[in-house]
Design a protein around this motif. Sequence first.
Motif, PDB file in Angstrom:
ATOM      1  N   UNK A 160      62.625  14.865  81.764  1.00  0.00           N
ATOM      2  CA  UNK A 160      63.480  15.871  82.394  1.00  0.00           C
ATOM      3  C   UNK A 160      64.739  16.107  81.564  1.00  0.00           C
ATOM      4  N   UNK A 161      64.633  17.079  80.724  1.00  0.00           N
ATOM      5  CA  UNK A 161      63.686  18.172  80.721  1.00  0.00           C
ATOM      6  C   UNK A 161      63.479  18.587  79.258  1.00  0.00           C
ATOM      7  N   UNK A 162      62.396  19.275  78.952  1.00  0.00           N
ATOM      8  CA  UNK A 162      62.090  19.646  77.566  1.00  0.00           C
ATOM      9  C   UNK A 162      62.622  21.026  77.201  1.00  0.00           C
ATOM     10  N   UNK A 163      63.281  21.130  76.041  1.00  0.00           N
ATOM     11  CA  UNK A 163      63.551  22.454  75.458  1.00  0.00           C
ATOM     12  C   UNK A 163      62.217  23.126  75.148  1.00  0.00           C
ATOM     13  N   UNK A 164      62.055  24.378  75.557  1.00  0.00           N
ATOM     14  CA  UNK A 164      60.912  25.174  75.085  1.00  0.00           C
ATOM     15  C   UNK A 164      61.452  26.538  74.640  1.00  0.00           C
TER      16      UNK A 164
END
Length: 321
Positions: free
Chosen positions: A237-241
């Motif tokens: 929590x949480x991934x850069x996309x």
Amino acid sequence: MKRILIVGAGGQIGTELVPHLQKIYGIDNVIGADLRDDLVVKMAERGPAIKLDACNLVEFAAAVKKYDVDTIFNLVALLSAKGELNPRHAWDINIGALVNSLDIAKECKCSVFTPSSIGAFGPNTPHDSTPQDTIMRPDTMYGVCKVTGELLSDYYFTRFGVDARSVRFPGLISYAQLPGGGTTDYAVEVFYSILKDGHYTCPIPKDSYMDMMYMPDALNAVSMIMEADPSKLVHRNSFNIASMSFCPKELFAAIRRRVPSAIFDYKVDPVKAAIADSWPNKMDDTCARKEWGWKPKWDMDAMIDDMLKHVSAKLGIKLSI
Ligand code: AKB
């Protein structure tokens, strides 16, 4: 097979996430829930739908038990610009639904997805190639809620073993349902305005870059992160996309190449301008690519072509480009 409950399902993401997940897991295994009667009625036309206030713990927990749910998608959100009009209300809604989702997930052994956002970053964050792990000091209530959501979700994972996962969404662009109350909404509104009126007045400064993403990529990100092998996840929590980053000037120039008669001008909204300025220009999504194979398919030009096609069809306008 998962049994899924999506709360806040009548909004911009939910309107498309419900059918996306129904295609993967079966219509009857995905229940859409929303507070608004009209949205519940609309959802019920294609699958299970219930009226539910996700801020009401008892009501929410009863639905999870009744439908034997094992995965919660918490899409309840009051977005960045709207959140500044009544910050306390934004906190109550955003955090109310989040804490309930996590507590119910802990009790009923569910997985949880709660989206984070580029809004979790702030003015001190490096704006270019914004790293996965970096300074997060947002100065909006929406951002404060998103950082809180990330921290709490990780806390519930490490402390209680709740399988909580998330991605940081860029501004989402889609034609099925309008966003409402966000800073990145201009990138959707523009298509409706130029097709209906031939003209768009933009509230965001012309050179303000922000990450954006076309909805099909966002939907894939959600199903991919929830199916990812947990042993490969260093982050949760949480991934850069990321998939595309542009400023209004670039977007409008690309639209004008397809609709030469379109007229654009600016009436900058100071609140939205300050928010846009505090957010990343472009995030680095290396960790998502490495840990669970994230790979977007849509760039700005492909997105514009598809938006023009679908929004003109929706409005009943014949567009020759
Ligand atoms: C907003 O503009 O508030 C949202 C977001 C980027 O999270 N679209």
